[in-house]
Design a protein around this motif. Structure first.
Motif, short mmCIF file in Angstrom:
data_model
loop_
_atom_site.label_atom_id
_atom_site.label_comp_id
_atom_site.label_asym_id
_atom_site.label_seq_id
_atom_site.Cartn_x
_atom_site.Cartn_y
_atom_site.Cartn_z
N THR A 99 0.83 -1.21 0.00
CA THR A 99 0.00 0.00 0.00
C THR A 99 0.86 1.26 0.00
N LEU A 100 2.04 1.21 0.62
CA LEU A 100 2.94 2.37 0.55
C LEU A 100 3.46 2.56 -0.87
N LYS A 101 3.75 1.45 -1.57
CA LYS A 101 4.16 1.56 -2.97
C LYS A 101 3.02 2.14 -3.81
N ALA A 102 1.79 1.66 -3.54
CA ALA A 102 0.64 2.16 -4.28
C ALA A 102 0.42 3.64 -4.01
N ALA A 103 0.57 4.07 -2.76
CA ALA A 103 0.41 5.48 -2.42
C ALA A 103 1.49 6.33 -3.10
N THR A 104 2.69 5.79 -3.20
CA THR A 104 3.76 6.49 -3.90
C THR A 104 3.41 6.68 -5.37
N ASP A 105 2.91 5.61 -5.99
CA ASP A 105 2.54 5.67 -7.40
C ASP A 105 1.45 6.72 -7.64
N LEU A 106 0.47 6.73 -6.76
CA LEU A 106 -0.72 7.58 -6.98
C LEU A 106 -0.53 9.01 -6.50
N TYR A 107 0.21 9.19 -5.40
CA TYR A 107 0.26 10.52 -4.78
C TYR A 107 1.66 11.02 -4.47
N GLY A 108 2.66 10.14 -4.54
CA GLY A 108 4.04 10.55 -4.30
C GLY A 108 4.54 10.20 -2.92
N THR A 109 5.83 9.87 -2.85
CA THR A 109 6.46 9.60 -1.56
C THR A 109 6.44 10.87 -0.70
N GLY A 110 6.07 10.70 0.57
CA GLY A 110 6.02 11.85 1.47
C GLY A 110 4.74 12.66 1.36
N SER A 111 3.83 12.25 0.47
CA SER A 111 2.56 12.95 0.35
C SER A 111 1.70 12.72 1.59
N THR A 112 0.65 13.51 1.73
CA THR A 112 -0.29 13.32 2.84
C THR A 112 -0.84 11.91 2.84
N GLN A 113 -1.16 11.40 1.66
CA GLN A 113 -1.74 10.07 1.55
C GLN A 113 -0.71 8.99 1.93
N TYR A 114 0.52 9.15 1.48
CA TYR A 114 1.59 8.19 1.83
C TYR A 114 1.81 8.16 3.34
N ASN A 115 1.90 9.31 3.94
CA ASN A 115 2.12 9.38 5.39
C ASN A 115 0.94 8.81 6.16
N ALA A 116 -0.28 9.01 5.63
CA ALA A 116 -1.47 8.48 6.30
C ALA A 116 -1.49 6.96 6.24
#
Length: 521
Positions: A493-510
């Motif tokens: 899910t962290l890889k997916a969040a990176t793909d969709l919103y970027g590493t360090g994004s609000t979504q990734y951190n959440a």
């Protein structure tokens, strides 16, 4: 699901991929497969490849930016490797971007068995009862720490509540020990009390043939609904009608439940297509079908890959009403989506993730429908109970059912998959809604050492249902493999969040914070 070996003169040469994509043509898919096969060989240290391995492509996803994700099933010395599947991530320009897999050790073992297939079948039946199918398959079992040669035995039986069981039983080919088992029948695991509920007045797309309307939807892959008339074998009879005005909302009318099932199928189809770009359960434009009025007094529902269908019982009429509420329909069909993507094995932690995936998307289907007769929520099967209270599961506080786990702990794989699913269900609620989302029940975080019940008071802010669902769907279809664990799901899910919103994004951190809140670090 049967495995078809890849033919050819080399372990890395296979037939042109025969898969369907709603966004890519056959040439693009074949080229992506070819590039992925090249990367398997070139990156052999990472993919655990050598000359003894061969591969069959099962799925291809091509992103808008040209990134390609090709999912393979693996063979070793001609034997299927359970837990050996991998996904190759690369780009159309030839760059290798990584791979996802469960297999952690290179395969170095003999394929000569000591235990005969007949002995393996006897061991499987002794352990589980039922009747073993006559043909068993020799496989490499690689879901454990050390891969072993094994027999996969198929056992047919009936569960205590009447649900048919299609067990896969893994028997060690050296010792005869039963290593693991899982079921191809994925149920809604009904237990408790409550009230039944129907979809109310809904629009239906049907099929007119020679003056008769059939409860079959040509616009959604010809998905249809049949009446089992309380039988337990066969496919049933497709519902028909003279004026295209179906049923009356009363249980005394057999078509009423057929309307609910057909409606649930249509909404689930639309959700996956319109939100995730998926063209049907198998992403090939073909609709699954429903069997209603299964058995007598049957308190359950289940998905079967064998028939590519959902089956719904009528309930006992005392504690339960029929089992085709909207979230249950979305739940069951999602088992089909899972089987054709990550194919999470229905046992241990991967089984908990399988069940959670169905709960997550069953709930998202309910929110997508926004049906006034069934207000969306994070309860599973709350409309099944005649008492009007309770639910099968509670995503915001899984342990409310008395059995599910709010938090991860080291031996959680010992729980039934419907109860270990609580960890991922709890994660998803915290990711989407936070600990105190507007109009939502309060959800607590976990404290280290507490196994089942969350008691923490830390505050989390949710990112919303849509981003959370997109992250889970991409993780399921691109990064998870058949033996993914909860910790592996965190990575996916962290890889997916990176793909969709970027590493360090609000979504990734959440995502990171929500997993930590259920003790998956």
């Amino acid at each position: 699901m049967k495995f078809t070996p890849v033919s050819g003169s080399s372990a890395l040469i296979g037939a042109v991929l025969a898969l369907v994509s709603s966004t890519s043509n056959a040439a693009d898919l074949a080229a992506a497969e070819a590039r992925a096969r090249g990367h398997i060989a070139a990156e052999s240290a990472r993919t655990m490849h050598d000359a003894q391995h061969s591969y069959a492509a099962r799925d291809v996803i091509i992103d808008d930016d040209g990134t390609e994700h090709v999912r393979f099933d693996r063979q070793y010395k001609g034997l299927r490797v359970i837990g050996g599947d991998l996904v190759v991530h690369s780009h159309a320009d030839g760059r290798f971007k990584g791979n996802s897999q469960t297999l952690a050790k290179s395969l170095r073992l003999s394929t000569q068995h000591k235990i005969k297939a007949s002995e393996a079948r006897a061991a499987a039946v002794a352990a589980h009862g039922g009747e073993a199918q006559k043909v068993s398959e020799k496989v490499i079992y690689a879901r454990g720490d050390s891969p072993v040669l094994a027999w996969e035995v198929r056992v047919n039986k009936a569960q205590a509540d009447g649900t048919p069981s299609e067990l896969h039983v893994i028997v060690d080919a050296a010792s005869g020990a039963v290593l693991e088992s899982w079921d191809d029948i994925h149920t809604a695991a009904a237990n408790g009390t409550g009230t039944g509920y129907f979809s109310g007045n809904v629009a239906l797309t049907t099929d007119l043939v020679s003056g008769t309307y059939y409860l079959r939807d040509p616009s959604r892959g010809n998905t249809y609904t049949t009446n089992m008339s309380n039988g337990t074998t066969g496919n049933g009879t497709v519902f028909t009608d003279a004026d295209n005005v179906w049923a009356n909302g009363l249980l005394s009318n057999t078509a009423t439940i057929g309307v609910d099932a057909q409606y649930g199928t249509a909404v689930t189809w639309d959700y996956y297509k319109n939100v995730h770009g998926r063209n049907g359960i198998a992403n090939n434009g073909v609709g699954a079908y429903n069997r209603v009025h299964y058995s007598s007094g049957y308190n359950n529902a289940y998905w079967s890959d064998t028939c590519f269908c959902m089956t719904y019982g009528d309930g006992d009429g005392t504690t339960f009403n029929p089992f085709d509420s909207l979230d249950v329909a979305g739940h069951e069909m999602t088992h089909g989506v899972t089987s054709r993507t990550a194919n999470l094995t229905y046992s241990g932690q991967s089984g908990g993730l399988n069940e959670a995936t169905s709960d997550i998307f069953g709930t998202m289907v309910e929110y997508y429908a926004a049906n006034a007769n069934d207000a969306p929520d994070y309860k599973i099967g709350e409309k099944l109970y005649k008492s009007g209270t309770g639910a099968l599961r509670y995503m915001y506080s899984p342990n409310l059912d008395g059995s599910s786990a709010d938090c991860y702990y080291s031996t959680i794989a010992n729980l039934d998959v419907h109860y270990s699913s609580g960890v991922a269900n709890h994660f998803f609620f915290l990711l989407a809604e936070g600990t105190a989302g507007a109009g939502m029940p309060t959800s607590k975080t976990c404290i280290t050492g507490n196994k089942l019940k969350a008691t923490g008071t830390a505050s989390l802010t949710g990112i919303g249902r849509s981003p959370a669902a997109k992250i889970w769907y991409r993780a399921l279809t691109v990064y998870m493999t058949s033996s993914t664990t909860f910790k592996g799901a965190r990575t996916a899910t962290l890889k997916a969040a990176t793909d969709l919103y970027g590493t360090g994004s609000t979504q990734y951190n959440a995502v990171a914070a929500a997993w930590s809140a259920v003790l998956v670090n």
